[in-house]
Structures are given as C-alpha cells and as structure tokens.
Design a protein around this motif. Structure first.
Motif, PDB file in Angstrom:
ATOM      1  N   ASN A 163     -23.373  -8.235 -18.561  1.00 21.64           N
ATOM      2  CA  ASN A 163     -24.002  -7.983 -17.266  1.00 21.64           C
ATOM      3  C   ASN A 163     -23.429  -8.902 -16.195  1.00 21.64           C
ATOM      4  OD1 ASN A 163     -26.014  -6.435 -15.822  1.00 21.64           O
ATOM      5  ND2 ASN A 163     -27.198  -8.314 -15.663  1.00 21.64           N
ATOM      6  N   ASP A 164     -23.157 -10.139 -16.578  1.00 23.20           N
ATOM      7  CA  ASP A 164     -22.553 -11.079 -15.630  1.00 23.20           C
ATOM      8  C   ASP A 164     -21.147 -10.632 -15.244  1.00 23.20           C
ATOM      9  OD1 ASP A 164     -22.564 -13.771 -14.256  1.00 23.20           O
ATOM     10  OD2 ASP A 164     -20.863 -14.069 -15.597  1.00 23.20           O
ATOM     11  N   LYS A 165     -20.384 -10.146 -16.211  1.00 19.11           N
ATOM     12  CA  LYS A 165     -19.046  -9.629 -15.920  1.00 19.11           C
ATOM     13  C   LYS A 165     -19.111  -8.441 -14.961  1.00 19.11           C
ATOM     14  CE  LYS A 165     -16.052 -11.834 -18.784  1.00 19.11           C
ATOM     15  NZ  LYS A 165     -14.698 -12.324 -18.467  1.00 19.11           N
ATOM     16  N   LEU A 166     -20.092  -7.581 -15.160  1.00 21.28           N
ATOM     17  CA  LEU A 166     -20.211  -6.388 -14.330  1.00 21.28           C
ATOM     18  C   LEU A 166     -20.666  -6.708 -12.915  1.00 21.28           C
ATOM     19  CD1 LEU A 166     -21.821  -3.881 -16.862  1.00 21.28           C
ATOM     20  CD2 LEU A 166     -19.463  -3.890 -16.016  1.00 21.28           C
ATOM     21  N   SER A 167     -21.299  -7.845 -12.734  1.00 24.87           N
ATOM     22  CA  SER A 167     -21.750  -8.218 -11.390  1.00 24.87           C
ATOM     23  C   SER A 167     -20.570  -8.539 -10.478  1.00 24.87           C
ATOM     24  CB  SER A 167     -22.688  -9.426 -11.467  1.00 24.87           C
ATOM     25  OG  SER A 167     -21.992 -10.597 -11.881  1.00 24.87           O
ATOM     26  N   ASN A 168     -19.444  -8.899 -11.083  1.00 21.92           N
ATOM     27  CA  ASN A 168     -18.224  -9.160 -10.317  1.00 21.92           C
ATOM     28  C   ASN A 168     -17.041  -8.676 -11.148  1.00 21.92           C
ATOM     29  OD1 ASN A 168     -16.480 -10.103  -8.318  1.00 21.92           O
ATOM     30  ND2 ASN A 168     -16.378 -12.153  -9.214  1.00 21.92           N
ATOM     31  N   PRO A 169     -16.885  -7.357 -11.280  1.00 23.64           N
ATOM     32  CA  PRO A 169     -15.900  -6.804 -12.210  1.00 23.64           C
ATOM     33  C   PRO A 169     -14.470  -7.197 -11.870  1.00 23.64           C
ATOM     34  CG  PRO A 169     -16.753  -5.092 -10.760  1.00 23.64           C
ATOM     35  CD  PRO A 169     -17.602  -6.306 -10.540  1.00 23.64           C
ATOM     36  N   GLU A 170     -13.702  -7.451 -12.917  1.00 24.32           N
ATOM     37  CA  GLU A 170     -12.289  -7.767 -12.775  1.00 24.32           C
ATOM     38  C   GLU A 170     -11.475  -6.730 -13.557  1.00 24.32           C
ATOM     39  OE1 GLU A 170     -11.570 -11.763 -13.980  1.00 24.32           O
ATOM     40  OE2 GLU A 170     -12.834 -12.640 -12.411  1.00 24.32           O
ATOM     41  N   TYR A 171     -10.302  -6.424 -13.010  1.00 22.52           N
ATOM     42  CA  TYR A 171      -9.474  -5.376 -13.588  1.00 22.52           C
ATOM     43  C   TYR A 171      -8.045  -5.875 -13.790  1.00 22.52           C
ATOM     44  CZ  TYR A 171     -13.297  -2.442 -11.872  1.00 22.52           C
ATOM     45  OH  TYR A 171     -14.528  -1.901 -11.617  1.00 22.52           O
ATOM     46  N   ALA A 172      -7.391  -5.319 -14.801  1.00 18.32           N
ATOM     47  CA  ALA A 172      -5.976  -5.591 -15.001  1.00 18.32           C
ATOM     48  C   ALA A 172      -5.164  -4.775 -13.998  1.00 18.32           C
ATOM     49  CB  ALA A 172      -5.580  -5.231 -16.429  1.00 18.32           C
ATOM     50  N   GLU A 173      -3.880  -5.054 -13.948  1.00 24.39           N
ATOM     51  CA  GLU A 173      -2.991  -4.281 -13.079  1.00 24.39           C
ATOM     52  C   GLU A 173      -3.026  -2.805 -13.485  1.00 24.39           C
ATOM     53  OE1 GLU A 173      -1.030  -5.139 -10.490  1.00 24.39           O
ATOM     54  OE2 GLU A 173      -1.785  -7.205 -10.494  1.00 24.39           O
ATOM     55  N   PHE A 205      -0.140  21.759 -18.061  1.00 25.86           N
ATOM     56  CA  PHE A 205      -0.024  20.893 -16.891  1.00 25.86           C
ATOM     57  C   PHE A 205       0.115  19.444 -17.340  1.00 25.86           C
ATOM     58  CE2 PHE A 205      -2.069  24.639 -15.236  1.00 25.86           C
ATOM     59  CZ  PHE A 205      -1.570  24.778 -13.950  1.00 25.86           C
ATOM     60  N   THR A 206       0.799  18.671 -16.535  1.00 29.44           N
ATOM     61  CA  THR A 206       0.877  17.228 -16.729  1.00 29.44           C
ATOM     62  C   THR A 206       0.273  16.559 -15.507  1.00 29.44           C
ATOM     63  OG1 THR A 206       2.882  17.386 -18.076  1.00 29.44           O
ATOM     64  CG2 THR A 206       2.382  15.246 -17.092  1.00 29.44           C
ATOM     65  N   VAL A 207      -0.694  15.677 -15.753  1.00 20.68           N
ATOM     66  CA  VAL A 207      -1.391  15.009 -14.655  1.00 20.68           C
ATOM     67  C   VAL A 207      -1.201  13.505 -14.796  1.00 20.68           C
ATOM     68  CG1 VAL A 207      -3.606  14.629 -13.504  1.00 20.68           C
ATOM     69  CG2 VAL A 207      -3.104  16.854 -14.563  1.00 20.68           C
ATOM     70  N   GLN A 208      -0.794  12.856 -13.735  1.00 23.64           N
ATOM     71  CA  GLN A 208      -0.653  11.408 -13.750  1.00 23.64           C
ATOM     72  C   GLN A 208      -1.998  10.742 -13.458  1.00 23.64           C
ATOM     73  OE1 GLN A 208       2.483   9.995 -11.146  1.00 23.64           O
ATOM     74  NE2 GLN A 208       3.933  10.011 -12.841  1.00 23.64           N
ATOM     75  N   ILE A 209      -2.337   9.759 -14.286  1.00 25.17           N
ATOM     76  CA  ILE A 209      -3.567   8.998 -14.091  1.00 25.17           C
ATOM     77  C   ILE A 209      -3.216   7.510 -14.087  1.00 25.17           C
ATOM     78  CG2 ILE A 209      -5.836   8.393 -15.018  1.00 25.17           C
ATOM     79  CD1 ILE A 209      -6.008  11.101 -16.259  1.00 25.17           C
ATOM     80  N   THR A 210      -3.691   6.807 -13.087  1.00 33.27           N
ATOM     81  CA  THR A 210      -3.540   5.361 -13.034  1.00 33.27           C
ATOM     82  C   THR A 210      -4.871   4.723 -13.416  1.00 33.27           C
ATOM     83  OG1 THR A 210      -1.874   5.495 -11.285  1.00 33.27           O
ATOM     84  CG2 THR A 210      -2.951   3.362 -11.605  1.00 33.27           C
ATOM     85  N   THR A 211      -4.849   3.905 -14.448  1.00 29.63           N
ATOM     86  CA  THR A 211      -6.067   3.249 -14.935  1.00 29.63           C
ATOM     87  C   THR A 211      -5.995   1.755 -14.648  1.00 29.63           C
ATOM     88  OG1 THR A 211      -5.083   3.004 -17.136  1.00 29.63           O
ATOM     89  CG2 THR A 211      -6.473   4.939 -16.748  1.00 29.63           C
ATOM     90  N   TYR A 212      -7.166   1.177 -14.402  1.00 25.66           N
ATOM     91  CA  TYR A 212      -7.284  -0.256 -14.155  1.00 25.66           C
ATOM     92  C   TYR A 212      -8.278  -0.802 -15.176  1.00 25.66           C
ATOM     93  CZ  TYR A 212      -5.188   1.187  -9.745  1.00 25.66           C
ATOM     94  OH  TYR A 212      -4.364   1.728  -8.788  1.00 25.66           O
ATOM     95  N   LYS A 213      -7.754  -1.454 -16.199  1.00 26.13           N
ATOM     96  CA  LYS A 213      -8.586  -1.853 -17.332  1.00 26.13           C
ATOM     97  C   LYS A 213      -9.659  -2.854 -16.908  1.00 26.13           C
ATOM     98  CE  LYS A 213      -6.750  -2.053 -21.309  1.00 26.13           C
ATOM     99  NZ  LYS A 213      -5.977  -2.425 -22.527  1.00 26.13           N
ATOM    100  N   LEU A 214     -10.902  -2.511 -17.186  1.00 27.35           N
ATOM    101  CA  LEU A 214     -12.044  -3.380 -16.907  1.00 27.35           C
ATOM    102  C   LEU A 214     -12.128  -4.434 -18.001  1.00 27.35           C
ATOM    103  CD1 LEU A 214     -14.672  -3.950 -15.297  1.00 27.35           C
ATOM    104  CD2 LEU A 214     -15.813  -2.278 -16.780  1.00 27.35           C
ATOM    105  N   THR A 215     -12.065  -5.705 -17.626  1.00 30.40           N
ATOM    106  CA  THR A 215     -12.016  -6.793 -18.609  1.00 30.40           C
ATOM    107  C   THR A 215     -13.412  -7.340 -18.891  1.00 30.40           C
ATOM    108  OG1 THR A 215     -11.517  -8.379 -16.831  1.00 30.40           O
ATOM    109  CG2 THR A 215      -9.657  -7.425 -18.022  1.00 30.40           C
ATOM    110  N   VAL A 216     -14.303  -6.466 -19.241  1.00 25.20           N
ATOM    111  CA  VAL A 216     -15.707  -6.843 -19.414  1.00 25.20           C
ATOM    112  C   VAL A 216     -15.964  -7.586 -20.719  1.00 25.20           C
ATOM    113  CG1 VAL A 216     -16.379  -4.662 -20.494  1.00 25.20           C
ATOM    114  CG2 VAL A 216     -18.054  -5.951 -19.181  1.00 25.20           C
ATOM    115  N   PHE A 217     -15.140  -7.356 -21.745  1.00 27.00           N
ATOM    116  CA  PHE A 217     -15.354  -7.992 -23.042  1.00 27.00           C
ATOM    117  C   PHE A 217     -14.507  -9.241 -23.242  1.00 27.00           C
ATOM    118  CE2 PHE A 217     -16.326  -3.444 -24.014  1.00 27.00           C
ATOM    119  CZ  PHE A 217     -17.671  -3.621 -24.265  1.00 27.00           C
TER     120      PHE A 217
END
Length: 214
Positions: free
Chosen positions: A166-176, A115-127
């Motif tokens: 922890n501060d990043k996780l309090s207001n997480p930001e993601y890439a496209e 099977f082939t499954v499409q997954i859309t990921t949104y990179k968490l920019t925590v670092f």
C-alpha cells in the motif's frame, strides 16, 4: 515465502480476463480492441470493451470482480484471512491493477489477416524488496513475541505485506518503458473472430508487474 502465492496468481487473473474473443468486421480496430481489453482487465474501465465485444456492463463487471476475488481466494489458500483482511486485500489488488501503466500503439495488418499491435509497458515495482524486508520483519516479530501462535505470526505478516504494498502504491514507481509486439490472430472466419495471443498475454503480465524475481 507464502507471499509468492499472491504474485503468481496475477498471471492467472490476467490470462482469464483478457482471454475474451471478439467478433470482428471489415473495419476491425485491433489497437482499440487491445486497449479495451487492457483497460477492462486492469483499470476496471468497461465502456470500450463492452462496445467491441457486445458485452453488458454486468457481464464485464462480474468478470472483473470475480478475478479480483480470485486473488483474495489464492492468498487465503496460504493464510487464514479475517473478513477485514479479505476486504483490505480486495481493495489493494484493485488499486494495484489500476496503477498498472501501458500505452497501446497502432496496429499493423499482416498477410495472414492477423494484426500486430505495439504495446509499451512500464513495470510497476510494487514488490521490489518486499521478500527481504518481510523476512527481517518476521525475525524481529518472533524475537519480540515469543509466545505468539502460528496464526498470530501469519496475521502479522499479512498486515506487514499489506502496509508495504500500500505504501508503494501511494507513490508508484515504474521501470523504463519497454515496447513489444502483441499478436492478435484471426482464430475463426465464420464469423470473423480475433483473440490476443496467449503467450503474449502471459509476457505482458510479467512486463507490467515485478513478479518474476520475487
């Protein structure tokens, strides 16, 4: 810097947790299988995973807890952690995984029964920015605390890393969002057994967390 150890260990954790196999049947739902593996690995949600893999809650939770603990153990290889710090980082890793964002699409069955499954990921920019910021903090700390021991410096760095993430996780930001295909091959026919391709697993880890350039 030793904070790289923490980020590299994410790949090991992801690969171990999602590497469970599934015995399929005629109506095997590859999309739901991938979703359940991701949810169990990252969000600590086991219900669908237990149903599809015939695992007990104790087995699923034990595996998840062990993998979170492996993150703490990896970090402890580079730093002398107090019991309080171990507990803080254990919760931090849990929160970081829960913040990972992904969407699982429909599955396509191939001629070879995979099977082939499409997954859309949104990179968490925590670092993002942590290496430079931590280096500046260390310089300032050592300048202002000239009598500090190595252990005291490491302890200060750990606390800084914890607060930064922890501060990043309090207001997480993601890439496209980025959409990729994940392969779920048939690895055995008696009984029918499916797994997620190992290379795809490793790539997903990079797609979900900004660890490759740190």
């Amino acid at each position: 810097m030793k904070n790289k150890m923490m980020k590299r260990s994410l790949l090991l954790v992801f690969t171990m947790m999602i590497g469970f196999t599934l015995t399929g049947c005629s109506d095997f739902d590859a999309s739901r299988y991938v979703q359940s593996c991701l949810d169990a690995s990252f969000h600590g949600e086991f219900e669908a995973y237990m149903e599809m893999t015939n695992s007990t809650e104790d087995e699923a939770r034990s595996a998840y807890d062990s993998l979170i603990q492996s993150e703490v153990d990896t970090l402890a290889q580079g730093y002398s952690l107090s019991d309080e710090q171990k507990e803080k980082f254990r919760q931090l890793f849990t929160d970081m995984y829960k913040a990972c964002k992904y969407e699982v699409g429909e599955a396509t069955k191939n001629d070879d029964k995979s099977f082939t499954v499409q997954i859309t990921t949104y990179k968490l920019t925590v670092f993002e920015g942590m290496t430079d910021s931590a280096q500046q903090y260390i310089t300032e700390f050592c300048t202002n605390n000239t009598d500090s021991s190595t252990d005291e410096i490491y302890a200060a760095v750990l606390d800084y890393m914890y607060d930064y993430i922890n501060d990043k996780l309090s207001n997480p930001e993601y890439a496209e969002g980025v959409t990729k295909d994940v392969s779920v091959p048939l690895t055995s026919t008696k009984p029918a057994t499916y797994t997620i391709d190992t290379n795809d697993i490793q790539n997903l880890a990079y797609d979900l967390l900004d660890i490759e350039n740190q």
